[in-house]
Design a protein around this motif. Structure first.
Motif, PDB file in Angstrom:
ATOM      1  N   ASN A   1       0.836  -1.194   0.000  1.00  0.00           N
ATOM      2  CA  ASN A   1       0.000   0.000   0.000  1.00  0.00           C
ATOM      3  C   ASN A   1       0.874   1.248   0.000  1.00  0.00           C
ATOM      4  OD1 ASN A   1      -1.726   2.208   1.624  1.00  0.00           O
ATOM      5  ND2 ASN A   1      -3.125   0.798   0.572  1.00  0.00           N
ATOM      6  N   ASP A   2       0.457   2.271  -0.783  1.00  0.00           N
ATOM      7  CA  ASP A   2       1.259   3.481  -0.971  1.00  0.00           C
ATOM      8  C   ASP A   2       0.731   4.698  -0.215  1.00  0.00           C
ATOM      9  OD1 ASP A   2       3.024   2.198  -2.607  1.00  0.00           O
ATOM     10  OD2 ASP A   2       2.194   2.956  -4.481  1.00  0.00           O
ATOM     11  N   THR A   3      -0.142   4.508   0.758  1.00  0.00           N
ATOM     12  CA  THR A   3      -0.656   5.661   1.501  1.00  0.00           C
ATOM     13  C   THR A   3       0.477   6.496   2.072  1.00  0.00           C
ATOM     14  OG1 THR A   3      -2.714   4.527   2.076  1.00  0.00           O
ATOM     15  CG2 THR A   3      -2.075   6.393   3.456  1.00  0.00           C
ATOM     16  N   THR A   4       1.461   5.836   2.653  1.00  0.00           N
ATOM     17  CA  THR A   4       2.593   6.542   3.258  1.00  0.00           C
ATOM     18  C   THR A   4       3.596   7.047   2.218  1.00  0.00           C
ATOM     19  OG1 THR A   4       3.489   4.327   3.670  1.00  0.00           O
ATOM     20  CG2 THR A   4       2.488   5.460   5.527  1.00  0.00           C
ATOM     21  N   HIS A   5       3.454   6.589   0.990  1.00  0.00           N
ATOM     22  CA  HIS A   5       4.354   7.003  -0.080  1.00  0.00           C
ATOM     23  C   HIS A   5       3.874   8.281  -0.766  1.00  0.00           C
ATOM     24  CE1 HIS A   5       6.222   6.974  -4.112  1.00  0.00           C
ATOM     25  NE2 HIS A   5       7.223   6.340  -3.539  1.00  0.00           N
ATOM     26  N   ASP A   6       2.571   8.543  -0.699  1.00  0.00           N
ATOM     27  CA  ASP A   6       1.979   9.673  -1.410  1.00  0.00           C
ATOM     28  C   ASP A   6       1.343  10.635  -0.417  1.00  0.00           C
ATOM     29  OD1 ASP A   6       2.630   8.338  -3.804  1.00  0.00           O
ATOM     30  OD2 ASP A   6       0.789   7.172  -3.678  1.00  0.00           O
ATOM     31  N   PRO A   7       2.165  11.317   0.399  1.00  0.00           N
ATOM     32  CA  PRO A   7       1.621  12.093   1.519  1.00  0.00           C
ATOM     33  C   PRO A   7       0.845  13.328   1.081  1.00  0.00           C
ATOM     34  CG  PRO A   7       3.969  12.498   1.303  1.00  0.00           C
ATOM     35  CD  PRO A   7       3.637  11.396   0.333  1.00  0.00           C
TER      36      PRO A   7
END
Length: 613
Positions: A417-423
């Motif tokens: 999951n990229d939630t933390t990658h795309d702040p």
């Protein structure tokens, strides 16, 4: 000569610059609202700059006197050539840029002295050259230079367009075959199948999650201590790579896929070794008769999304892309403004692309001014855009509904999951995406050690931890917690201010790249979160996943025991380009100025040493 200069600027700004940006990752610009093919963005930019660089200037040029035309022709030559030089030689490395044309680290836009002085001297040199050739009656040389530059720019642009279309064609076919769009009208269909009676092993891979933010998040939300019951937090953990390309393989496959060990196999392609790493745990669990599911495998086949080529040889493995599937549903259920519209993001990209082209052709010293905190002077736009984050956040938001307990056998689930990658800044205190955020508060606000980029990443990290906490409670409420081993891990951190290195005298931001999150809950574990201080790397993930289970401990592709290759006596952490085109076909290319070795404790500055060539 004036016509050649106008055409050069048209192709440069209308095709070459936006094409190079989109070609860095065409899939990220595909299927955005009404825009299907990313070439639609280039077409829009192409038409805009036809008016700006060709039609209107030529119209005014035709109306001018002969003397004015001569002056304008020389000025256009200087402007066109200087613009091309700025694009080709002074673009510099400004770090990662999102598809919304916002840089992760805007501080890199501040030019160094050579970036300020050299382009200006070149500009002056072009003026002197032009005047010299004109006085020598050799204006044909100026035309020849423009003609050569124009032809070269057209060739490069056509090739870029061709590459984008080729990758889009493959991606569109993969998407048609593999991507099942969420039906907005009905209930969320479960895709993560766990068991209430058999063993479940779950790895939640949070790209770029920052390890040392976790204690602050716990202090801010004490209820998480109950939701994360039985978890062990490993703060003394490093990543062996600064980006997914170099950090993810070890997370998926263990120490055989550290950057050092990958490079030792220098007769094999990097992409093949990456794909092999992504299959290690799925194959081990599949061979032990586990139900195996993989969601959004990171950088699979060196594509950002929806390329499951490595898994085609194993049809028993369920592999699926969830990123972006539930964004529209979330917007419909939580809509509070036009910024959530399905076409909003594509409209914004179209508006920003022309400004991005101008950003590239001007002097580096002027670029921070034009960038204007990511708004590009489009001041009517909402500066805090969460659409990009939503593609991943919505998956975590709906994760309880995406999970059922229908499995009748042991299960293994890997979910990236990229939630933390795309702040993005989220609405305090729930830290949920909103089209208009009215409160950006964080516990870091009163500490001058943390800048805006750090607070931005904190928002994304706390959002992911909160939503996962809700999923953990869902497992607890449904009797599927005790029989589930859960690993929450990231592949790398980011070059931001982090609590882990706040007191270091140097390299504190750079070391943030190597500060991943690492949490583990074992079968039957309960009680308050405990802190284990022993030295770890995120490459310990595979051995923790299989430890004590009736599965093979050997890598199915190399036959080496996963435990036997563990070596943490001195761990090398490498900085490099984030995309495969920055490396050779078989080996990584490292930037040793930002690469370090570390041992025993990441919190002691003397334990870090720069890697020497």
């Amino acid at each position: 000569m004036y016509a050649q200069a106008s055409l050069l600027l048209w192709i440069l700004c209308g095709v070459m610059i936006p094409g190079n940006l989109i070609n860095s990752s065409p899939v990220e610009f595909a299927f955005l609202g009404s825009v299907q093919n990313p070439l639609e963005f280039i077409t829009y930019s192409f038409l805009i700059f036809f008016g700006i660089m060709v039609f209107w200037p030529m119209l005014l040029f035709g109306m001018a006197s002969i003397q004015v035309r001569a002056t304008v022709a020389i000025g256009s030559f200087v402007f066109a050539l200087a613009s091309l030089v700025n694009v080709l030689f002074f673009s510099d490395d400004y770090g990662t840029i999102s598809r919304l044309l916002q840089f992760d680290n805007p501080e890199l836009l501040i030019p160094r002295i050579p970036q300020i002085v050299i382009p200006i001297f070149i500009f002056i040199g072009v003026i002197i050259l032009s005047v010299f050739l004109i006085k020598r009656y050799k204006t044909w040389l100026l035309s020849s230079i423009l003609f050569i530059c124009l032809v070269a720019t057209i060739i490069l642009s056509v090739n870029t367009v061709r590459e984008i279309n080729q990758e889009f064609t493959v991606y569109a076919q993969d998407k048609q075959n593999d991507f099942d769009f969420d039906d907005q009208r009905g209930p969320v269909k479960p895709v993560v199948s766990l068991s209430r009676t058999e063993k479940n092993v779950v790895i939640l891979f949070l790209d770029r999650a920052i390890g040392s933010f976790f204690p602050i998040i716990l202090d801010q939300f004490p209820e998480l201590r109950t939701q994360y019951s039985g978890f062990i937090y490993y703060p003394n953990t490093v990543s062996m790579g600064a980006f997914t390309l170099t950090g993810a393989p070890a997370v998926m496959g263990g120490y055989e896929y550290s950057p050092d060990n990958i490079d030792k196999r220098d007769t094999e392609r990097l992409v093949d070794k990456h794909n092999e790493a992504s299959l290690v745990l799925p194959k081990i669990f599949l061979d032990a008769n586990y139900k195996v599911s993989v969601f959004d495998p990171p950088y699979s086949n060196y594509q950002w999304m929806d390329d499951y080529t490595p898994f085609q040889a194993y049809p028993e493995i369920h592999v699926e892309g969830l990123k972006g599937k539930y964004s529209l549903r979330y917007k419909n259920e939580n809509g509070d403004g036009d910024n959530w519209g399905n076409d909003y993001e594509s409209r914004l990209i179209k508006r920003r692309l022309p400004m991005y082209s101008l950003f590239n052709i001007i002097f580096p010293v002027l670029r921070p001014l034009l960038y204007l905190d990511g708004s590009y002077f489009l001041l009517d736009e909402n500066p805090n855009l969460t659409n990009y984050l939503l593609d991943s956040y919505a998956v975590l938001h709906y994760l309880p509904k995406l999970t059922d307990f229908a499995a009748s056998q042991n299960t293994y689930t890997f979910l990236a999951n990229d939630t933390t990658h795309d702040p993005a800044f989220l609405q305090y205190p729930e830290y949920r995406p909103r089209s208009i955020v009215t409160d950006r508060s964080t516990p870091l606000d009163s500490d001058t050690n943390f800048d805006e980029v750090s607070r931005l990443h904190y928002h994304a990290n706390v959002a992911a931890i909160l939503r996962i906490g809700e999923w953990l409670k869902y497992l607890q409420d449904n009797g599927a917690y005790d029989n589930t081993r859960i690993i929450i891990v990231s592949d790398h951190g980011r070059d931001i201010d982090t609590p882990a290195f706040a007191d270091f005298s140097k390299n504190s931001k750079t070391l943030g790249y190597y500060n991943p999150l690492f949490l583990v809950k074992d079968f039957g574990a309960h009680g308050l979160i405990t802190v284990a201080t022993r030295f770890m790397t995120n490459g310990d993930t595979p051995t923790i996943a299989i430890e004590g289970l009736s599965v093979s401990q050997d890598n199915p592709f190399t036959d080496k025991n996963l435990f036997s290759v563990i070596d943490k006596s001195n761990v090398n952490c490498y900085f490099s380009g984030s995309s495969p085109d920055k490396h050779s076909e078989n080996s990584f290319v490292f930037d040793l100025k930002k690469s370090f070795s570390v041992h025993d404790s990441i919190f002691k500055e003397e334990n870090w040493a720069q890697i020497n060539p």
